[in-house]
Design an enzyme around this catalytic site. Structure first.
Site, PDB file in Angstrom:
ATOM      1  N   PRO A  59      31.564  44.119  91.934  1.00 35.78           N
ATOM      2  CA  PRO A  59      32.720  43.842  92.787  1.00 35.78           C
ATOM      3  C   PRO A  59      34.076  44.185  92.182  1.00 35.78           C
ATOM      4  O   PRO A  59      35.093  44.004  92.826  1.00 35.78           O
ATOM      5  CB  PRO A  59      32.620  42.330  93.008  1.00 35.78           C
ATOM      6  CG  PRO A  59      32.003  41.824  91.754  1.00 35.78           C
ATOM      7  CD  PRO A  59      31.020  42.882  91.319  1.00 35.78           C
ATOM      8  N   GLY A  60      34.117  44.645  90.929  1.00 32.29           N
ATOM      9  CA  GLY A  60      35.384  45.101  90.377  1.00 32.29           C
ATOM     10  C   GLY A  60      35.781  44.516  89.037  1.00 32.29           C
ATOM     11  O   GLY A  60      36.819  44.898  88.491  1.00 32.29           O
ATOM     12  N   LYS A  83      34.513  44.884  85.968  1.00 26.59           N
ATOM     13  CA  LYS A  83      34.561  45.855  84.883  1.00 26.59           C
ATOM     14  C   LYS A  83      35.649  46.890  85.130  1.00 26.59           C
ATOM     15  O   LYS A  83      36.334  47.320  84.192  1.00 26.59           O
ATOM     16  CB  LYS A  83      33.190  46.490  84.715  1.00 26.59           C
ATOM     17  CG  LYS A  83      32.132  45.482  84.267  1.00 26.59           C
ATOM     18  CD  LYS A  83      30.750  46.092  84.174  1.00 26.59           C
ATOM     19  CE  LYS A  83      29.755  45.032  83.703  1.00 26.59           C
ATOM     20  NZ  LYS A  83      29.573  43.957  84.711  1.00 26.59           N
ATOM     21  N   GLU A 113      31.277  52.826  94.116  1.00 26.69           N
ATOM     22  CA  GLU A 113      30.197  51.948  94.588  1.00 26.69           C
ATOM     23  C   GLU A 113      29.559  52.608  95.806  1.00 26.69           C
ATOM     24  O   GLU A 113      30.217  52.830  96.820  1.00 26.69           O
ATOM     25  CB  GLU A 113      30.739  50.568  94.958  1.00 26.69           C
ATOM     26  CG  GLU A 113      29.725  49.649  95.598  1.00 26.69           C
ATOM     27  CD  GLU A 113      28.480  49.465  94.745  1.00 26.69           C
ATOM     28  OE1 GLU A 113      27.370  49.692  95.285  1.00 26.69           O
ATOM     29  OE2 GLU A 113      28.610  49.101  93.557  1.00 26.69           O
ATOM     30  N   ASP A 159      26.971  50.236  84.773  1.00 25.50           N
ATOM     31  CA  ASP A 159      26.366  48.898  84.803  1.00 25.50           C
ATOM     32  C   ASP A 159      25.345  48.930  85.940  1.00 25.50           C
ATOM     33  O   ASP A 159      25.641  48.552  87.070  1.00 25.50           O
ATOM     34  CB  ASP A 159      27.439  47.843  85.033  1.00 25.50           C
ATOM     35  CG  ASP A 159      26.885  46.424  84.961  1.00 25.50           C
ATOM     36  OD1 ASP A 159      26.105  46.155  84.036  1.00 25.50           O
ATOM     37  OD2 ASP A 159      27.221  45.607  85.834  1.00 25.50           O
ATOM     38  N   CYS A 173      22.156  43.501  83.418  1.00 26.97           N
ATOM     39  CA  CYS A 173      22.155  42.040  83.294  1.00 26.97           C
ATOM     40  C   CYS A 173      20.719  41.531  83.200  1.00 26.97           C
ATOM     41  O   CYS A 173      20.375  40.501  83.769  1.00 26.97           O
ATOM     42  CB  CYS A 173      22.915  41.386  84.450  1.00 26.97           C
ATOM     43  SG  CYS A 173      22.290  41.792  86.088  1.00 26.97           S
TER      44      CYS A 173
END
Length: 367
Positions: free
Chosen positions: A86-87, A89, A111, A156, A209
């Protein structure tokens, strides 16, 4: 550490104002909060003065800053945040790039999922850095269209999500060995697709993650071997805070660190990149721009008058209520809280037309 800790990262180009907390060791502007406040009712949050981000996720920004230290200053850096929603990084990278490079950088925040890209665009708009462009493009299109374009790619990538089990019960229920295999294969495909757009000698920051070796160390090793790169040696910098050293990266495990799970590694591309084309940058057309973002920019037009609001007035503005500002100039005004612009109104004298975009309206009762 069983309790999830709330963390924020302050915006160094909007005055470093936000909730008080203790420093995050690997983030110069990260703060661990004692408790989670109601961010919805803090105008500074809506002005982009800080971003709410898990402290473990901030480790990606730490590795990125280590890479910046290896790069020459006298050039315009081009950076791609590939799976950016959602922003968190993206805003971290933007702050680090601006501190290091001034205006001499371009950060593409991408994205592929349109709904998530809309959230990303909103968060980037609040942060207010004009050098960030939000796009919604498939990695394969970027790889084909922009050969040798980027100095750094941060990926990511989507993963099996073991690091989110404490935060997301559904992720734990859906986990399986088959999911790990599917994710590892998808991650390889994403890296291979975007790889041509990284210049020779450029850097890849790769993160997930999850705790799965197949998705972390093994995939970074695969990229180095199959795509052409040298893995950067990971450093054992923060063992006292629970950060582990793996074969090729750093692992943060929920329960051992205050935040959730994160793994990060990096490599330098040695393979020769294709020759850049003439018109490839057309693929980076911004996603859903909004004219109202000019008010939130760190380079906002100083010619537009401002009006300072108190807390109640600021919340009324964010609720899209009408304001009465009889002492302010008539016409277009940027309304501010503690000196930080939140948006525009058109002051008619007897009342103000609230020009806050509807999507930014807070729905909670503010009275």
């Amino acid at each position: 550490m069983e309790d999830r800790a709330t963390a924020i990262r302050l915006n160094p180009f909007k005055g470093l104002e936000g909730p008080e907390g203790t420093p995050v060791p690997w983030s110069p502007y990260g703060r661990m909060l004692k408790s989670r406040p109601d961010f919805t009712l803090d105008p500074l949050f809506h002005a982009g003065c800080y971003y709410v981000q898990d402290s473990s996720a901030m480790y990606v920004g730490h590795i990125f800053r280590r890479i910046l230290d290896r790069m020459p200053i006298a050039c315009k850096l081009r950076v791609l945040d590939l799976c950016a929603a959602p922003g968190g990084k993206t805003t971290d990278l933007a702050a680090s790039l601006r501190e290091r490079c001034g205006d001499a950088f371009e950060l593409v925040s991408n994205e592929v999922m349109k709904a998530r890209a809309a959230v990303l665009r909103e968060n980037v708009a609040l942060w207010g850095d004009p050098a960030v462009v939000v796009t919604s493009v498939d990695p394969a299109v970027i790889g084909r269209s922009l050969p040798g374009y980027f100095d750094v790619i941060v990926a990511d990538v989507p993963c099996s999500g073991e690091g989110m089990f404490r935060k997301n019960a559904r992720a734990e229920q859906e986990w399986s060995e088959n999911i790990v295999s599917l994710c590892a294969a998808r991650q390889k495909r994403i890296l291979a697709d975007v790889w041509p757009s990284l210049k020779q000698g450029g850097f890849l920051v790769y993160s997930t993650c999850t705790y799965e070796q197949a998705e972390n160390d093994d995939n970074l090793a695969w990229a180095a071997e199959e795509l052409g790169g040298d893995i950067l040696e990971a450093e054992d910098e923060f063992p006292q805070y629970g950060v582990r050293l793996t074969r090729f990266g750093n692992l943060l495990k929920a329960g051992e660190v205050p935040g959730e799970g994160q793994w990060v590694g990096a490599l330098r591309k040695t393979a020769e990149a294709p020759v850049p084309g003439r018109h490839g940058s057309e693929v980076l057309r911004p996603f859903a721009p909004e004219a109202a973002d000019a008010c939130l920019s760190i380079e906002r037009d100083p010619g537009i008058p401002t009006a300072e609001l108190d807390l109640q007035q600021a919340l009324m503005y964010l609720h899209r209520d009408s304001l009465h500002l009889p002492d302010a100039p008539k016409g277009l005004l940027a309304v501010c809280y503690k000196g930080h612009p939140m948006g525009y109104v058109k002051n008619l004298g007897s009342r103000c037309n609230n020009l806050l975009p509807k999507g930014r309206r807070i729905l909670k009762d503010v009275k």
